[in-house]
Motif scaffolding. Structure first.
Motif, PDB file in Angstrom:
ATOM      1  N   TYR A  76       0.834  -1.201   0.000  1.00  0.00           N
ATOM      2  CA  TYR A  76       0.000   0.000   0.000  1.00  0.00           C
ATOM      3  C   TYR A  76       0.865   1.246   0.000  1.00  0.00           C
ATOM      4  CZ  TYR A  76       1.081   0.409   4.957  1.00  0.00           C
ATOM      5  OH  TYR A  76       1.739   0.541   6.152  1.00  0.00           O
ATOM      6  N   ARG A  77       0.226   2.324  -0.399  1.00  0.00           N
ATOM      7  CA  ARG A  77       0.857   3.636  -0.316  1.00  0.00           C
ATOM      8  C   ARG A  77      -0.217   4.620   0.110  1.00  0.00           C
ATOM      9  NH1 ARG A  77      -0.286   7.297  -4.231  1.00  0.00           N
ATOM     10  NH2 ARG A  77      -1.424   6.468  -6.018  1.00  0.00           N
ATOM     11  N   ARG A  78       0.194   5.610   0.855  1.00  0.00           N
ATOM     12  CA  ARG A  78      -0.721   6.619   1.376  1.00  0.00           C
ATOM     13  C   ARG A  78      -0.598   7.883   0.547  1.00  0.00           C
ATOM     14  NH1 ARG A  78      -3.289   6.523   6.062  1.00  0.00           N
ATOM     15  NH2 ARG A  78      -2.018   4.826   6.857  1.00  0.00           N
ATOM     16  N   GLU A  79      -1.748   8.429   0.187  1.00  0.00           N
ATOM     17  CA  GLU A  79      -1.806   9.714  -0.520  1.00  0.00           C
ATOM     18  C   GLU A  79      -2.802  10.582   0.243  1.00  0.00           C
ATOM     19  OE1 GLU A  79      -3.445  10.919  -4.802  1.00  0.00           O
ATOM     20  OE2 GLU A  79      -1.700   9.586  -4.911  1.00  0.00           O
ATOM     21  N   GLY A  80      -2.278  11.459   1.082  1.00  0.00           N
ATOM     22  CA  GLY A  80      -3.153  12.222   1.975  1.00  0.00           C
ATOM     23  C   GLY A  80      -3.774  11.263   2.969  1.00  0.00           C
ATOM     24  N   LYS A  81      -5.105  11.278   3.054  1.00  0.00           N
ATOM     25  CA  LYS A  81      -5.810  10.375   3.964  1.00  0.00           C
ATOM     26  C   LYS A  81      -6.211   9.061   3.292  1.00  0.00           C
ATOM     27  CE  LYS A  81      -7.688  13.862   7.038  1.00  0.00           C
ATOM     28  NZ  LYS A  81      -8.880  14.343   7.745  1.00  0.00           N
ATOM     29  N   THR A  82      -5.991   8.967   1.992  1.00  0.00           N
ATOM     30  CA  THR A  82      -6.399   7.774   1.250  1.00  0.00           C
ATOM     31  C   THR A  82      -5.236   6.801   1.114  1.00  0.00           C
ATOM     32  OG1 THR A  82      -7.925   9.158  -0.019  1.00  0.00           O
ATOM     33  CG2 THR A  82      -7.456   6.979  -0.901  1.00  0.00           C
ATOM     34  N   VAL A  83      -5.548   5.525   1.315  1.00  0.00           N
ATOM     35  CA  VAL A  83      -4.558   4.460   1.161  1.00  0.00           C
ATOM     36  C   VAL A  83      -4.907   3.672  -0.092  1.00  0.00           C
ATOM     37  CG1 VAL A  83      -3.559   2.386   2.201  1.00  0.00           C
ATOM     38  CG2 VAL A  83      -4.227   4.324   3.648  1.00  0.00           C
ATOM     39  N   PHE A  84      -3.921   3.504  -0.967  1.00  0.00           N
ATOM     40  CA  PHE A  84      -4.114   2.756  -2.203  1.00  0.00           C
ATOM     41  C   PHE A  84      -3.378   1.426  -2.102  1.00  0.00           C
ATOM     42  CE2 PHE A  84      -4.861   7.111  -3.452  1.00  0.00           C
ATOM     43  CZ  PHE A  84      -5.977   6.998  -4.268  1.00  0.00           C
ATOM     44  N   TYR A  85      -4.041   0.365  -2.553  1.00  0.00           N
ATOM     45  CA  TYR A  85      -3.493  -0.978  -2.488  1.00  0.00           C
ATOM     46  C   TYR A  85      -3.161  -1.476  -3.888  1.00  0.00           C
ATOM     47  CZ  TYR A  85      -5.052  -0.939   2.299  1.00  0.00           C
ATOM     48  OH  TYR A  85      -5.208  -0.607   3.615  1.00  0.00           O
ATOM     49  N   SER A  86      -2.113  -2.290  -3.965  1.00  0.00           N
ATOM     50  CA  SER A  86      -1.726  -2.930  -5.217  1.00  0.00           C
ATOM     51  C   SER A  86      -1.101  -4.285  -4.883  1.00  0.00           C
ATOM     52  CB  SER A  86      -0.740  -2.052  -5.991  1.00  0.00           C
ATOM     53  OG  SER A  86       0.425  -1.830  -5.228  1.00  0.00           O
ATOM     54  N   LEU A  87      -0.923  -5.112  -5.915  1.00  0.00           N
ATOM     55  CA  LEU A  87      -0.276  -6.404  -5.701  1.00  0.00           C
ATOM     56  C   LEU A  87       1.173  -6.181  -5.297  1.00  0.00           C
ATOM     57  CD1 LEU A  87      -1.685  -8.511  -8.669  1.00  0.00           C
ATOM     58  CD2 LEU A  87      -2.531  -8.343  -6.334  1.00  0.00           C
ATOM     59  N   ALA A  88       1.674  -7.021  -4.435  1.00  0.00           N
ATOM     60  CA  ALA A  88       3.014  -6.840  -3.885  1.00  0.00           C
ATOM     61  C   ALA A  88       4.109  -7.003  -4.928  1.00  0.00           C
ATOM     62  CB  ALA A  88       3.245  -7.811  -2.732  1.00  0.00           C
ATOM     63  N   ASP A  89       3.955  -7.972  -5.818  1.00  0.00           N
ATOM     64  CA  ASP A  89       4.987  -8.199  -6.833  1.00  0.00           C
ATOM     65  C   ASP A  89       4.461  -9.131  -7.914  1.00  0.00           C
ATOM     66  OD1 ASP A  89       5.276 -10.893  -5.870  1.00  0.00           O
ATOM     67  OD2 ASP A  89       6.735 -10.215  -4.405  1.00  0.00           O
ATOM     68  N   SER A  90       5.319  -9.432  -8.876  1.00  0.00           N
ATOM     69  CA  SER A  90       4.905 -10.255 -10.014  1.00  0.00           C
ATOM     70  C   SER A  90       4.612 -11.705  -9.623  1.00  0.00           C
ATOM     71  CB  SER A  90       5.968 -10.210 -11.116  1.00  0.00           C
ATOM     72  OG  SER A  90       7.177 -10.776 -10.649  1.00  0.00           O
ATOM     73  N   HIS A  91       5.144 -12.163  -8.488  1.00  0.00           N
ATOM     74  CA  HIS A  91       4.848 -13.525  -8.046  1.00  0.00           C
ATOM     75  C   HIS A  91       3.355 -13.693  -7.772  1.00  0.00           C
ATOM     76  CE1 HIS A  91       9.179 -13.335  -6.742  1.00  0.00           C
ATOM     77  NE2 HIS A  91       9.167 -14.369  -7.541  1.00  0.00           N
ATOM     78  N   VAL A  92       2.731 -12.678  -7.214  1.00  0.00           N
ATOM     79  CA  VAL A  92       1.300 -12.749  -6.907  1.00  0.00           C
ATOM     80  C   VAL A  92       0.513 -12.869  -8.210  1.00  0.00           C
ATOM     81  CG1 VAL A  92      -0.641 -11.628  -5.760  1.00  0.00           C
ATOM     82  CG2 VAL A  92       1.661 -11.378  -4.819  1.00  0.00           C
ATOM     83  N   THR A  93       0.882 -12.084  -9.204  1.00  0.00           N
ATOM     84  CA  THR A  93       0.233 -12.158 -10.515  1.00  0.00           C
ATOM     85  C   THR A  93       0.371 -13.556 -11.101  1.00  0.00           C
ATOM     86  OG1 THR A  93       0.729  -9.831 -10.906  1.00  0.00           O
ATOM     87  CG2 THR A  93       0.203 -11.155 -12.833  1.00  0.00           C
ATOM     88  N   THR A  94       1.565 -14.108 -11.015  1.00  0.00           N
ATOM     89  CA  THR A  94       1.817 -15.448 -11.553  1.00  0.00           C
ATOM     90  C   THR A  94       0.987 -16.498 -10.831  1.00  0.00           C
ATOM     91  OG1 THR A  94       4.058 -14.808 -12.176  1.00  0.00           O
ATOM     92  CG2 THR A  94       3.624 -17.172 -11.977  1.00  0.00           C
TER      93      THR A  94
END
Length: 105
Positions: A76-94
């Motif tokens: 995750y990354r924080r932008e102001g008060k909002t937290v955005f989530y993404s996949l940790a790395d390409s292993h998760v995609t695989t």
């Protein structure tokens, strides 16, 4: 770690690695978490966007995201008060892609 040695024999990982692998697959054993991961394949999202896409309460999504973070499947990354989530790395995609491919063959 490679599971095969030069003689094509299985190399057994340590007990700790086996336990962590079992825990990782347990995390994949929940339909809601799989849905969240599939949404994050497409783009980075905040809790409210994930909740809206899945028709669920934000608190339920936050709980599942916590489990996914602890298993190092999402970041995750924080932008102001909002937290955005993404996949940790390409292993998760695989892992996701191969899992879906396996059950749809």
């Amino acid at each position: 770690m490679h599971l095969m040695d030069n003689k094509k024999e299985t190399v057994m990982p340590s007990e700790e690695v086996l336990q962590e692998t079992a825990e990782l697959f347990r995390v994949f054993g929940d339909v809601t978490r799989i849905k969240i991961l599939l949404l994050l394949l497409k783009s980075e999202l905040c809790v409210c966007d994930i909740a809206g896409a899945l028709g669920m309460q934000q608190s339920a999504i936050s709980h599942q995201l916590r489990v996914l973070k602890q298993s190092r499947l999402v970041k995750y990354r924080r932008e102001g008060k909002t937290v955005f989530y993404s996949l940790a790395d390409s292993h998760v995609t695989t892992m996701l892609a191969q899992g879906v491919e396996h059950v749809t063959e």
